[in-house]
Design an enzyme around this catalytic site. Sequence first.
Site, PDB file in Angstrom:
ATOM      1  N   LYS A  14       1.905   1.429  -6.699  1.00 31.51           N
ATOM      2  CA  LYS A  14       1.271   1.672  -8.004  1.00 31.51           C
ATOM      3  C   LYS A  14      -0.246   1.653  -7.900  1.00 31.51           C
ATOM      4  O   LYS A  14      -0.941   2.453  -8.513  1.00 31.51           O
ATOM      5  CB  LYS A  14       1.725   0.605  -9.033  1.00 31.51           C
ATOM      6  N   GLY A  69       0.048  -7.610  -6.598  1.00 29.80           N
ATOM      7  CA  GLY A  69      -0.904  -7.279  -5.540  1.00 29.80           C
ATOM      8  C   GLY A  69      -0.927  -5.772  -5.422  1.00 29.80           C
ATOM      9  O   GLY A  69       0.047  -5.175  -4.966  1.00 29.80           O
ATOM     10  N   HIS A  70      -1.989  -5.151  -5.911  1.00 28.84           N
ATOM     11  CA  HIS A  70      -2.088  -3.687  -5.911  1.00 28.84           C
ATOM     12  C   HIS A  70      -3.135  -3.264  -4.890  1.00 28.84           C
ATOM     13  O   HIS A  70      -4.316  -3.573  -5.037  1.00 28.84           O
ATOM     14  CB  HIS A  70      -2.458  -3.173  -7.306  1.00 28.84           C
ATOM     15  N   GLN A 118       4.572  -5.179 -11.074  1.00 24.15           N
ATOM     16  CA  GLN A 118       5.978  -5.358 -10.690  1.00 24.15           C
ATOM     17  C   GLN A 118       6.748  -4.026 -10.867  1.00 24.15           C
ATOM     18  O   GLN A 118       6.148  -2.979 -10.712  1.00 24.15           O
ATOM     19  CB  GLN A 118       6.638  -6.503 -11.485  1.00 24.15           C
ATOM     20  N   ASP A 172       5.773  -3.179  -5.706  1.00 25.13           N
ATOM     21  CA  ASP A 172       5.155  -2.720  -4.456  1.00 25.13           C
ATOM     22  C   ASP A 172       5.477  -1.269  -4.124  1.00 25.13           C
ATOM     23  O   ASP A 172       5.536  -0.883  -2.953  1.00 25.13           O
ATOM     24  CB  ASP A 172       5.569  -3.624  -3.267  1.00 25.13           C
TER      25      ASP A 172
HETATM   26  P1  GDP Z   1       1.851  -1.935  -5.631  1.00 25.87           P
HETATM   27  O1  GDP Z   1       2.059  -3.380  -5.859  1.00 25.87           O
HETATM   28  O2  GDP Z   1       2.892  -1.079  -6.281  1.00 25.87           O
HETATM   29  O3  GDP Z   1       0.460  -1.484  -5.968  1.00 25.87           O
HETATM   30  O4  GDP Z   1       2.033  -1.702  -4.052  1.00 25.87           O
HETATM   31  P2  GDP Z   1       1.377  -2.607  -2.869  1.00 25.87           P
HETATM   32  O5  GDP Z   1      -0.061  -2.304  -2.801  1.00 25.87           O
HETATM   33  O6  GDP Z   1       1.806  -4.009  -3.009  1.00 25.87           O
HETATM   34  O7  GDP Z   1       2.166  -2.039  -1.622  1.00 25.87           O
HETATM   35  C1  GDP Z   1       2.145  -0.679  -1.279  1.00 25.87           C
HETATM   36  C2  GDP Z   1       1.597  -0.541   0.152  1.00 25.87           C
HETATM   37  O8  GDP Z   1       1.810   0.786   0.618  1.00 25.87           O
HETATM   38  C3  GDP Z   1       0.084  -0.753   0.249  1.00 25.87           C
HETATM   39  O9  GDP Z   1      -0.203  -1.278   1.515  1.00 25.87           O
HETATM   40  C4  GDP Z   1      -0.489   0.667   0.116  1.00 25.87           C
HETATM   41  O10 GDP Z   1      -1.747   0.800   0.738  1.00 25.87           O
HETATM   42  C5  GDP Z   1       0.565   1.458   0.840  1.00 25.87           C
HETATM   43  N1  GDP Z   1       0.779   2.838   0.359  1.00 25.87           N
HETATM   44  C6  GDP Z   1       0.805   3.281  -0.921  1.00 25.87           C
HETATM   45  N2  GDP Z   1       1.157   4.590  -0.949  1.00 25.87           N
HETATM   46  C7  GDP Z   1       1.372   4.962   0.326  1.00 25.87           C
HETATM   47  C8  GDP Z   1       1.813   6.180   0.941  1.00 25.87           C
HETATM   48  O11 GDP Z   1       2.097   7.181   0.306  1.00 25.87           O
HETATM   49  N3  GDP Z   1       1.943   6.166   2.309  1.00 25.87           N
HETATM   50  C9  GDP Z   1       1.669   5.060   3.060  1.00 25.87           C
HETATM   51  N4  GDP Z   1       1.825   5.155   4.372  1.00 25.87           N
HETATM   52  N5  GDP Z   1       1.271   3.903   2.509  1.00 25.87           N
HETATM   53  C10 GDP Z   1       1.142   3.847   1.166  1.00 25.87           C
HETATM   54  P1  IMO Z   2       3.378  -5.821  -7.766  1.00 24.80           P
HETATM   55  O1  IMO Z   2       2.648  -5.608  -9.065  1.00 24.80           O
HETATM   56  C1  IMO Z   2       6.861  -7.398  -5.687  1.00 24.80           C
HETATM   57  C2  IMO Z   2       8.736 -10.983  -7.365  1.00 24.80           C
HETATM   58  C3  IMO Z   2       8.683 -12.238  -6.541  1.00 24.80           C
HETATM   59  C4  IMO Z   2       9.978 -12.892  -6.969  1.00 24.80           C
HETATM   60  C5  IMO Z   2      10.062 -12.559  -8.451  1.00 24.80           C
HETATM   61  C6  IMO Z   2       9.537 -13.643  -9.380  1.00 24.80           C
HETATM   62  O2  IMO Z   2       2.493  -5.997  -6.599  1.00 24.80           O
HETATM   63  O3  IMO Z   2       4.428  -4.775  -7.594  1.00 24.80           O
HETATM   64  P2  IMO Z   2       7.079 -14.499  -9.972  1.00 24.80           P
HETATM   65  O4  IMO Z   2       6.019 -15.074  -9.077  1.00 24.80           O
HETATM   66  O5  IMO Z   2       6.662 -13.281 -10.704  1.00 24.80           O
HETATM   67  O6  IMO Z   2       7.683 -15.517 -10.874  1.00 24.80           O
HETATM   68  O7  IMO Z   2       8.250 -14.079  -8.940  1.00 24.80           O
HETATM   69  O8  IMO Z   2       9.287 -11.383  -8.616  1.00 24.80           O
HETATM   70  N1  IMO Z   2       7.417 -10.341  -7.642  1.00 24.80           N
HETATM   71  C7  IMO Z   2       7.000  -9.233  -7.037  1.00 24.80           C
HETATM   72  N2  IMO Z   2       7.546  -8.497  -6.053  1.00 24.80           N
HETATM   73  N3  IMO Z   2       5.705  -7.005  -6.251  1.00 24.80           N
HETATM   74  C8  IMO Z   2       5.158  -7.705  -7.265  1.00 24.80           C
HETATM   75  O9  IMO Z   2       4.080  -7.268  -7.957  1.00 24.80           O
HETATM   76  C9  IMO Z   2       5.776  -8.898  -7.675  1.00 24.80           C
HETATM   77  N4  IMO Z   2       5.493  -9.839  -8.611  1.00 24.80           N
HETATM   78  C10 IMO Z   2       6.512 -10.704  -8.582  1.00 24.80           C
HETATM   79  O10 IMO Z   2       8.666 -11.950  -5.170  1.00 24.80           O
HETATM   80  O11 IMO Z   2      11.073 -12.276  -6.335  1.00 24.80           O
HETATM   81 MG    MG Z   3       2.229  -5.145  -4.767  1.00 21.20          MG
END
Ligand code: GDP
Ligand code: IMO
Ligand code: MG
Length: 431
Positions: free
Chosen positions: A16, A40-41, A224, A13
């Site tokens: 990415k 979840g991207h 991840q 999270d």
């Molecule tokens: P990922 O799994 O690495 O793709 O990250 P997620 O999408 O799960 O979580 C990142 C969250 O931060 C999302 O809600 C994005 O829209 C948000 N986000 C990403 N980059 C930035 C940033 O530079 N500033 C802010 N305020 N939000 C960001």
């Molecule tokens: P993105 O790509 C954050 C965490 C889960 C748990 C552990 C194992 O959005 O960064 P799993 O369901 O993979 O067996 O869970 O890994 N986890 C993540 N945490 N971002 C993710 O993906 C994750 N995918 C798995 O919360 O701790």
């Molecule tokens: Mg994510």
Amino acid sequence: MPSVTIVGLQWGDEGKGKVLDAFAGEADVVVRFQGGGNAGHTVVVGDTKHVFHVVPTGILYPGVTCVIGNGCVVDVVALQEEVSALAERGIDLSRLKLSSRAHVVFPYHRELDEARESARSGASRIGTTKRGIGPCYADKASRVGIRVGDLRDPATFSARLRRVLDEKNAILTQLYRRRALEFTPIYERCLEAWEALRPFVVDTSELVNEALEAGRRVLFEGAQGIMLDVDHGTYPYVTSSHASSAGVSAGAGVPPAATGKVIGVSKAYTTRVGSGPFPTELEDEAGDRLREFGREFGATTGRPRRCGWLDLPQLRYAVRTTGADAIVLTKLDALAGFGALRVATAYAVDGERRRVHCPDDPPARIRPIYEELPGLPEGVDYAGAECFEDLPPEAREVVSFVERELGVPVAYVSTGPQRRALIRREPQLFA
Ligand code: GDP
Ligand code: IMO
Ligand code: MG
């Protein structure tokens, strides 16, 4: 070979999805090489928010081929739904390619994931996303997995599914005291999904290697983060795949050198979903404020994310292990108005000073050593900053501090969730 790999440097999270979306327009091919529906991207384009689970983020750009590689695990029913939702938004999916060798996540994997988590209590619970990821990768390693290409022939698929389901049902009923799963609904729903996904299924390793040989620009999309990597993360509180850059070669079916430049993504603070060690976690009101400032709730499960300060020993380990050539620092803007910032620059472990996180150190005995940095001002249009110099001096100091401490350039600074909110200090992405 003009290729770039994007990986998470923390516990996932890191942003990415946002970074990949900002870069994908320059790529010809985007390849997911590990993970599954646990990811979840989030991508924000204009007023529209997209959350990708298995489909690579490049799909928003017409002309970019998007590959789900053999290293991924795919719930074909969920993928069919993800694809349909994108098609309803008018996105052309003819550019999607799915590896015939990716393993299929079945309902029994999700059921086992859920049953194992429920059977555990307290700290022994991993806090998985309950998407069946661990049980599916376990079946792959145990050589009883069913691959996407195995759905091609209904008779073979049926025989294999029956054999595997008999074993899983024995575990579910006798060990976990749950109801047995019925064969027919699983079989029929999977074949229905197969019919919908069949046009996308190819030998993706061949496709990606040919693209690389033709000099096309390939972006490898990590899910991840390194601290959730099954080998290099905080085991057993990890996911079940190789989230490090090392996963590219095996998970996309390309030579190790094809990984290309590695760009690591890190937030300006740290978050984690699920259980496991987190040395700089703030378990007080400051942590709640950080969650509020950063809107830190899981994109897949909606769970509140645990929040804490930036952890440089952890990032030094992440940079070393992933071989990150450059860093994207995200969510600096989220810290505006928070007040003074703290950054862990070292750990004390049983009185000994450590600059780099060591996976063998007992987590309970790690004490972060902090330095304080001035807080970031409010009322600044961070997302509107066009170059580094447009950022307030306090924000630039955080970036320079991280660079000095890690010895790696922070080549990109993300200043908001939107596509355009990215300061590029290194204009050339692909060599
Ligand atoms: P990922 O799994 O690495 O793709 O990250 P997620 O999408 O799960 O979580 C990142 C969250 O931060 C999302 O809600 C994005 O829209 C948000 N986000 C990403 N980059 C930035 C940033 O530079 N500033 C802010 N305020 N939000 C960001
Ligand atoms: P993105 O790509 C954050 C965490 C889960 C748990 C552990 C194992 O959005 O960064 P799993 O369901 O993979 O067996 O869970 O890994 N986890 C993540 N945490 N971002 C993710 O993906 C994750 N995918 C798995 O919360 O701790
Ligand atoms: Mg994510």
